[in-house]
Design a protein around this motif. Sequence first.
Motif, PDB file in Angstrom:
ATOM      1  N   ALA A 115       1.155  -1.476   0.418  1.00 15.99           N
ATOM      2  CA  ALA A 115       0.281   0.449  -0.036  1.00 15.99           C
ATOM      3  C   ALA A 115       1.275   1.136   0.035  1.00 15.99           C
ATOM      4  O   ALA A 115       0.410   2.452  -0.273  1.00 15.99           O
ATOM      5  N   SER A 116       2.155   1.024   0.848  1.00 14.26           N
ATOM      6  CA  SER A 116       2.977   2.592   0.309  1.00 14.26           C
ATOM      7  C   SER A 116       3.189   2.744  -0.682  1.00 14.26           C
ATOM      8  O   SER A 116       3.681   4.002  -0.789  1.00 14.26           O
TER       9      SER A 116
ATOM     10  N   PHE B 165      -3.394   5.969  -5.017  1.00 16.99           N
ATOM     11  CA  PHE B 165      -4.389   5.988  -4.335  1.00 16.99           C
ATOM     12  C   PHE B 165      -3.505   5.835  -2.497  1.00 16.99           C
ATOM     13  O   PHE B 165      -3.676   7.214  -2.192  1.00 16.99           O
ATOM     14  N   VAL B 166      -3.608   4.417  -2.207  1.00 23.86           N
ATOM     15  CA  VAL B 166      -3.583   4.664  -0.615  1.00 23.86           C
ATOM     16  C   VAL B 166      -2.399   5.106  -0.108  1.00 23.86           C
ATOM     17  O   VAL B 166      -2.004   5.340   0.804  1.00 23.86           O
ATOM     18  N   LYS B 167      -1.082   5.275  -0.804  1.00 21.36           N
ATOM     19  CA  LYS B 167      -0.081   5.602  -0.636  1.00 21.36           C
ATOM     20  C   LYS B 167       0.523   6.985  -0.353  1.00 21.36           C
ATOM     21  O   LYS B 167       1.045   7.283   0.571  1.00 21.36           O
TER      22      LYS B 167
ATOM     23  N   SER C  46      -8.166   9.368   0.503  1.00 19.13           N
ATOM     24  CA  SER C  46      -7.419   8.131   0.976  1.00 19.13           C
ATOM     25  C   SER C  46      -7.684   7.956   2.978  1.00 19.13           C
ATOM     26  O   SER C  46      -7.008   9.282   3.597  1.00 19.13           O
ATOM     27  N   ASP C  47      -7.826   6.824   3.850  1.00 24.56           N
ATOM     28  CA  ASP C  47      -8.136   7.347   4.942  1.00 24.56           C
ATOM     29  C   ASP C  47      -7.328   6.004   5.934  1.00 24.56           C
ATOM     30  O   ASP C  47      -7.054   4.374   4.927  1.00 24.56           O
ATOM     31  N   LEU C  48      -6.502   6.294   6.531  1.00 23.88           N
ATOM     32  CA  LEU C  48      -6.038   5.088   7.760  1.00 23.88           C
ATOM     33  C   LEU C  48      -7.024   4.139   8.090  1.00 23.88           C
ATOM     34  O   LEU C  48      -6.128   3.123   7.826  1.00 23.88           O
ATOM     35  N   ALA C  49      -7.571   4.332   8.337  1.00 21.56           N
ATOM     36  CA  ALA C  49      -8.694   3.665   9.591  1.00 21.56           C
ATOM     37  C   ALA C  49      -9.049   2.461   8.061  1.00 21.56           C
ATOM     38  O   ALA C  49      -9.658   1.309   8.569  1.00 21.56           O
TER      39      ALA C  49
END
Length: 370
Positions: free
Chosen positions: A64-65, A69-71, A196-199
């Motif tokens: 993901a990193s 998008f999620v990065k 994007s959201d960590l949760a």
Amino acid sequence: MIMYLLMGLTAAVVSYAATWGARVVGHRLELHMPIRSRDMHSIPVSRLGGVAIFLGVVVALIVASQSFFVKDIYRNNFSPWGVLAGAAVIVLVGVADDLLDIRWWVKLIGQSIAGFTVAIWGVQMTIVPWVPEPIHLENETVQVLLTAGLIVTTMNAFNFIDGLDGLAAGVAIIGGTAFFFTAYWVHRNAVLLDYSDLATLITAVLVGSCLGFLPHNWFPSKIFMGDSGAMLIGLLMASAGVVSTGQITSGLYDRVNGISTVIPILLPFAVLFLPLLDLGLAVVRRTARGRSPWSADRGHLHHKLLDIGYSHRTAVILMYLWTAILSFGGLAFAIFPWQIVLSIDLFATLVMGLITAWPYLARRGEETRA
């Protein structure tokens, strides 16, 4: 949505393959504990499943990193790595307990180290959801202590319900899915420059890892997740919940039609209700008998279901249904009128209560007629 699903799929594939490897290693090296009186299995089974779940989480978060998008979640943000560091600590503690059966206070120290690792380098509870207004926590020491305490409590709650094949993994999948949809829906319907959201990422990866593990863990189980897996689930669930609380005053919930400020309070408790209830009952039961709250016994909710006459699989399915009613029943308040949701939730709870108690009621009826 697609990127979150891809990260969840990555976690599932890695977890599934890693669980197969953990089964082989655990069997060949005989890495299992002797069977105890409270255990529900009759043959030795490896408890290395938590390591496989962790590997699924690690690989998915690393991918993901570097992914589109999620990065963005990782940009100038060390929180994902702090959560991963805390997860690594608790998996090591869990493996030690699974293989060596360490003392409860040693495990509690390890849980506290993992909780403080997340609270210091990962995520912190800066806001306590409350009605009518959330409570802001200005003191960083208080933030760290509350976050670590929440994480330790949630880890123990999930550890306590991990007593039947497939139970903890299935509860995590159902509750985590409800949590995932809530976090995703809030962000997609808010006015933001970065969605994007960590949760959302944490819950997607957690659900994926548990999905990959569950086929190996379904009754009759070929491998257990052990304390390492159950406590890892609790840590990730609590971390996602802490992230969500920080979004209450950001305007996200205010800008989403139908979302009330009570939802961030309701949903985490709905998702974790069964584990927290089992934890609370166990603490009361054990302390009332003059025992340590961490001393093991055979009085958990799943044990009670077996005692009144349910089979292993049926007891697990009942716990799944209760989790689904509580989790998605809480989620529904964010979407539909509360009067309708409350009526349906109460009806579903009544029906499930009667179904759950049916063997006991039927037996009492037969005794009365006799």
